[in-house]
Design a protein around this motif. Structure first.
Motif, PDB file in Angstrom:
ATOM      1  N   VAL A 113       6.085  16.261  19.816  1.00 32.46           N
ATOM      2  CA  VAL A 113       5.674  15.220  18.711  1.00 32.46           C
ATOM      3  C   VAL A 113       6.485  14.184  17.593  1.00 32.46           C
ATOM      4  N   GLN A 114       7.225  15.338  17.965  1.00 34.99           N
ATOM      5  CA  GLN A 114       9.056  14.401  16.773  1.00 34.99           C
ATOM      6  C   GLN A 114      10.345  14.990  17.694  1.00 34.99           C
ATOM      7  N   PHE A 150      -6.779  24.665  17.685  1.00 25.71           N
ATOM      8  CA  PHE A 150      -5.906  24.280  16.319  1.00 25.71           C
ATOM      9  C   PHE A 150      -5.402  24.712  16.057  1.00 25.71           C
ATOM     10  N   PRO A 151      -4.491  23.525  16.573  1.00 26.75           N
ATOM     11  CA  PRO A 151      -3.285  23.020  17.236  1.00 26.75           C
ATOM     12  C   PRO A 151      -2.391  23.634  16.495  1.00 26.75           C
ATOM     13  N   ARG A 152      -1.258  23.845  17.024  1.00 30.19           N
ATOM     14  CA  ARG A 152       0.591  24.482  15.995  1.00 30.19           C
ATOM     15  C   ARG A 152       1.616  23.525  16.164  1.00 30.19           C
ATOM     16  N   LYS A 153       1.943  23.347  15.004  1.00 31.04           N
ATOM     17  CA  LYS A 153       3.349  22.525  15.407  1.00 31.04           C
ATOM     18  C   LYS A 153       4.651  22.914  14.855  1.00 31.04           C
ATOM     19  N   ILE A 154       5.172  23.483  16.486  1.00 33.24           N
ATOM     20  CA  ILE A 154       6.035  24.379  15.890  1.00 33.24           C
ATOM     21  C   ILE A 154       7.979  23.739  16.461  1.00 33.24           C
ATOM     22  N   HIS A 155       8.547  23.753  15.222  1.00 30.40           N
ATOM     23  CA  HIS A 155      10.125  23.585  15.088  1.00 30.40           C
ATOM     24  C   HIS A 155      10.453  24.056  16.054  1.00 30.40           C
TER      25      HIS A 155
END
Length: 138
Positions: free
Chosen positions: A10-11, A40-45
């Motif tokens: 997403v980035q 429940f989507p999670r964002k991971i850097h």
């Protein structure tokens, strides 16, 4: 510990590079943000270092990454790094974790041996006194 994560980029953050203060060697790092396809989507850097960087990855790509997670303390605060050591396009079938059995001393308790067992018949007590004629628990 190796962890496999799947999702959509997403980035794509700007490429970072520099020279190590003590080693004098050049380094480069590419950072991404991935969103998992969960309910429940999670964002991971996460980051990719050095020769493993592939500049062709773009926002919207479906990827599978394999990462190492490590934390370190600095001035009383903890920081966690998620470093990808492998990244592939598309969703790859999940693999079972590859855990190596550890040698345990003979005195170490075995968790498998400590599994509680349930009796085949309910214990005698107030819940099973239906044939006693009264419904008092004592």
């Amino acid at each position: 510990m190796d962890i496999q994560i799947q999702g959509q980029l997403v980035q794509v953050l700007p490429l970072s590079s520099g020279v190590g203060k003590t080693s004098g060697k050049e380094w480069k790092k590419q950072e991404y943000v991935l969103e998992t396809p969960d309910q429940f989507p999670r964002k991971i850097h996460f980051s990719v270092w050095g020769d493993r960087i592939d500049p062709s990855y773009q926002v919207g790509d479906q990827v599978t990454i394999w990462v190492d997670v490590e934390s370190r303390e600095f001035n009383g605060r903890w920081y966690t790094d998620v470093k990808a050591w492998r990244m592939e396009r598309g969703l790859v079938a999940p693999q079972a974790p590859q855990m190596q059995p550890e040698a345990t001393p003979a005195s170490a308790p075995s968790f498998a041996a400590q599994q509680p067992t349930m009796p085949a018949q309910p214990a005698t007590g107030w819940a099973s006194n239906s044939d006693s004629g009264d419904d008092l628990p004592f």
